[in-house]
Design a protein around this motif. Structure first.
Motif, PDB file in Angstrom:
ATOM      1  N   GLN A 117      33.446  46.342   7.180  1.00 54.59           N
ATOM      2  CA  GLN A 117      34.523  45.819   7.857  1.00 54.59           C
ATOM      3  C   GLN A 117      34.527  46.298   9.435  1.00 54.59           C
ATOM      4  O   GLN A 117      34.904  45.489  10.409  1.00 54.59           O
ATOM      5  CB  GLN A 117      35.951  46.351   7.392  1.00 54.59           C
ATOM      6  N   THR A 118      34.383  47.681   9.677  1.00 55.40           N
ATOM      7  CA  THR A 118      34.302  48.206  10.959  1.00 55.40           C
ATOM      8  C   THR A 118      33.130  47.565  11.883  1.00 55.40           C
ATOM      9  O   THR A 118      33.168  47.127  13.028  1.00 55.40           O
ATOM     10  CB  THR A 118      34.259  49.580  11.006  1.00 55.40           C
ATOM     11  N   SER A 153      34.000  44.058  12.629  1.00 59.36           N
ATOM     12  CA  SER A 153      34.881  44.193  13.740  1.00 59.36           C
ATOM     13  C   SER A 153      34.298  44.130  15.489  1.00 59.36           C
ATOM     14  O   SER A 153      34.483  43.702  16.324  1.00 59.36           O
ATOM     15  CB  SER A 153      35.937  45.053  13.703  1.00 59.36           C
ATOM     16  N   SER A 154      33.192  45.079  15.188  1.00 56.80           N
ATOM     17  CA  SER A 154      32.525  45.180  16.497  1.00 56.80           C
ATOM     18  C   SER A 154      31.472  44.010  16.906  1.00 56.80           C
ATOM     19  O   SER A 154      31.298  44.054  18.239  1.00 56.80           O
ATOM     20  CB  SER A 154      31.479  46.419  16.217  1.00 56.80           C
ATOM     21  N   ALA A 180      41.765  40.915   2.677  1.00 58.68           N
ATOM     22  CA  ALA A 180      40.376  40.552   3.436  1.00 58.68           C
ATOM     23  C   ALA A 180      39.104  40.631   2.596  1.00 58.68           C
ATOM     24  O   ALA A 180      39.119  40.981   1.635  1.00 58.68           O
ATOM     25  CB  ALA A 180      40.216  41.959   4.396  1.00 58.68           C
ATOM     26  N   ASN A 191      35.339  41.000  17.121  1.00 63.40           N
ATOM     27  CA  ASN A 191      36.762  41.406  17.300  1.00 63.40           C
ATOM     28  C   ASN A 191      37.365  40.732  16.287  1.00 63.40           C
ATOM     29  O   ASN A 191      37.371  40.846  14.839  1.00 63.40           O
ATOM     30  CB  ASN A 191      36.765  41.069  18.724  1.00 63.40           C
ATOM     31  N   HIS A 192      38.457  39.773  16.780  1.00 60.47           N
ATOM     32  CA  HIS A 192      39.431  39.297  15.779  1.00 60.47           C
ATOM     33  C   HIS A 192      38.635  38.153  14.916  1.00 60.47           C
ATOM     34  O   HIS A 192      39.498  37.738  13.958  1.00 60.47           O
ATOM     35  CB  HIS A 192      40.545  38.438  16.438  1.00 60.47           C
ATOM     36  N   GLU A 193      37.567  37.806  15.171  1.00 60.98           N
ATOM     37  CA  GLU A 193      36.776  36.794  14.284  1.00 60.98           C
ATOM     38  C   GLU A 193      35.968  37.589  13.383  1.00 60.98           C
ATOM     39  O   GLU A 193      35.167  36.691  12.905  1.00 60.98           O
ATOM     40  CB  GLU A 193      36.086  35.931  15.422  1.00 60.98           C
ATOM     41  N   TRP A 194      35.978  38.531  13.119  1.00 54.02           N
ATOM     42  CA  TRP A 194      34.856  39.306  12.246  1.00 54.02           C
ATOM     43  C   TRP A 194      34.980  38.986  10.859  1.00 54.02           C
ATOM     44  O   TRP A 194      34.060  38.860  10.188  1.00 54.02           O
ATOM     45  CB  TRP A 194      35.412  40.681  12.290  1.00 54.02           C
ATOM     46  N   GLN A 195      36.423  38.408  10.347  1.00 55.22           N
ATOM     47  CA  GLN A 195      36.284  37.860   8.801  1.00 55.22           C
ATOM     48  C   GLN A 195      35.345  36.827   8.824  1.00 55.22           C
ATOM     49  O   GLN A 195      34.663  36.361   7.968  1.00 55.22           O
ATOM     50  CB  GLN A 195      37.770  37.551   8.434  1.00 55.22           C
ATOM     51  N   HIS A 215      34.350  47.739   1.385  1.00 52.25           N
ATOM     52  CA  HIS A 215      34.904  47.231   2.500  1.00 52.25           C
ATOM     53  C   HIS A 215      34.110  48.185   3.767  1.00 52.25           C
ATOM     54  O   HIS A 215      34.504  48.499   4.682  1.00 52.25           O
ATOM     55  CB  HIS A 215      36.176  47.424   3.030  1.00 52.25           C
TER      56      HIS A 215
END
Length: 358
Positions: free
Chosen positions: A58-59, A62-63, A87, A66-70, A55
């Protein structure tokens, strides 16, 4: 698509920075050094290192979203979906990474190689909205950057390291198909940038088969003024190992001895045929006409038919192009056979040739 480009670019930057993070970063650098790759070359090709762990991105994702990172991680091919309902996890782990760029320099995907003998040795990005492996030529962006006045020719090899090491040695007009099967899209792309293509293959049976497939793909694109040639590397050598073993001058001399497409084509289709016999020459003519009819009309096609007439002993006016169906050329059934203990033994080389042309 822009969020995908952004994510891939950020990931490439992240992977490049990992070289500076010990201890694994140093291990990755040592691996490249052992392969003869300098820091300058690694920088030019934007090589990176994906550290161990599931992972690490993952960070970073996210940058990007945002909430759509996956969703971005999965759509970009940087992450794989978990079968456990957790995840997404990093696709590339503990691998040297080769960013694959388009002609604008935008990163579309990656190829990753393990640092040891683990399997699979190479792992590529999956098909994504921006990455279509059958339509992308690795190293073309870097080749154009190194040759701003145009590409007089292109050497096509099969591996990432082949491209990087040859380019470092000064052979900068080199690209690869990422170890995948050559496609019609690849041929179209190559001829958009040069009129002279050289294919480099291993000298074994698989290399000969790959070369024959390249012939069949190139024929419809060989309008007047275009050239295709083949070089085969002996003794199980690939371009990278041959260069390291023999040196640059020997490598360049080997390229000069390339076999032209006409020579390779006629040598291959004549193999296993007795040209001293009328029926043998008739078989050669039947096969040759099927192949040469794929060539665009023009001087080159005429000269190829002239050569077929010369080999077969027919008058040139007796040879005219024939209609070729969209399904391709149908190979005449000319299998060299012999009896052995009551069983039919069929030449494997001729069978492979027939399979490729069927």
């Amino acid at each position: 698509l822009q969020p995908l480009y952004n994510a891939l670019n950020k990931a490439s930057t992240f992977y490049t920075k990992q070289f500076k993070i010990p201890p694994k970063g140093k291990t990755a650098i040592d691996y490249l050094k052992n392969r003869g790759i300098t820091g300058m070359t690694a920088k030019r090709f934007r090589l990176g290192y994906a550290p161990p762990g599931w992972h690490n991105l993952q960070t970073l994702m996210s940058s990007c979203a945002n909430h759509e990172w996956q969703e971005i991680g999965l759509k970009s091919g940087l992450m794989s979906a978990s079968t456990q309902g957790t995840a997404p996890y990093d696709r590339f782990r503990d691998r040297i990474l080769f960013p694959i760029a388009d002609l604008r320099g935008r990163i579309l995907g990656f190829g990753g190689r393990v640092l040891d003998d683990s399997k699979p040795k190479y792992l590529n990005s999956p098909e994504t909205p921006v990455f279509h492996k059958s339509q992308i030529v690795y190293g073309l962006y870097e080749a154009k950057q190194a040759n701003p006045h145009g590409l007089s020719d292109l050497l096509v090899v099969e591996g990432y390291f082949d491209v990087v090491s040859l380019s470092q040695a000064g052979i900068t007009r080199v690209v690869a198909t990422q170890g995948t099967a050559l496609t019609n899209h690849h041929i179209e792309i190559l001829f958009q940038h040069t009129d002279d293509i050289i294919f480099g293959f291993d000298g074994d049976t698989a290399g000969q088969d790959a070369a024959w497939k390249a012939v069949s793909l190139c024929l419809p694109h060989l309008k007047d003024g275009r050239r295709v040639g083949f070089v085969f590397f002996p003794g199980g050598e690939d371009p990278d190992s041959f260069l390291k073993k023999s040196g640059l001058n020997a490598f360049l001399a080997h390229l000069e001895r390339r076999r032209s497409l006409p020579d390779f084509l006629f040598e291959t289709i004549a193999r296993g045929i007795d040209l001293t016999q009328i029926d043998g020459r008739a078989k050669l003519v039947s096969l040759g006409k099927s192949l040469l009819s794929q060539l665009p009309p023009g001087a080159f096609q005429q000269m190829m038919f002239n050569r077929l007439a010369e080999i077969s002993g027919l008058n040139r006016h007796q040879l005219t192009p024939q209609t070729v169906s969209r399904q391709g050329v149908r190979q005449p059934d000319f299998i060299k056979q012999k009896k052995s203990r009551g069983n039919l033994v069929v030449s494997s080389l001729i069978l492979r040739l027939i399979a490729l042309l069927w």
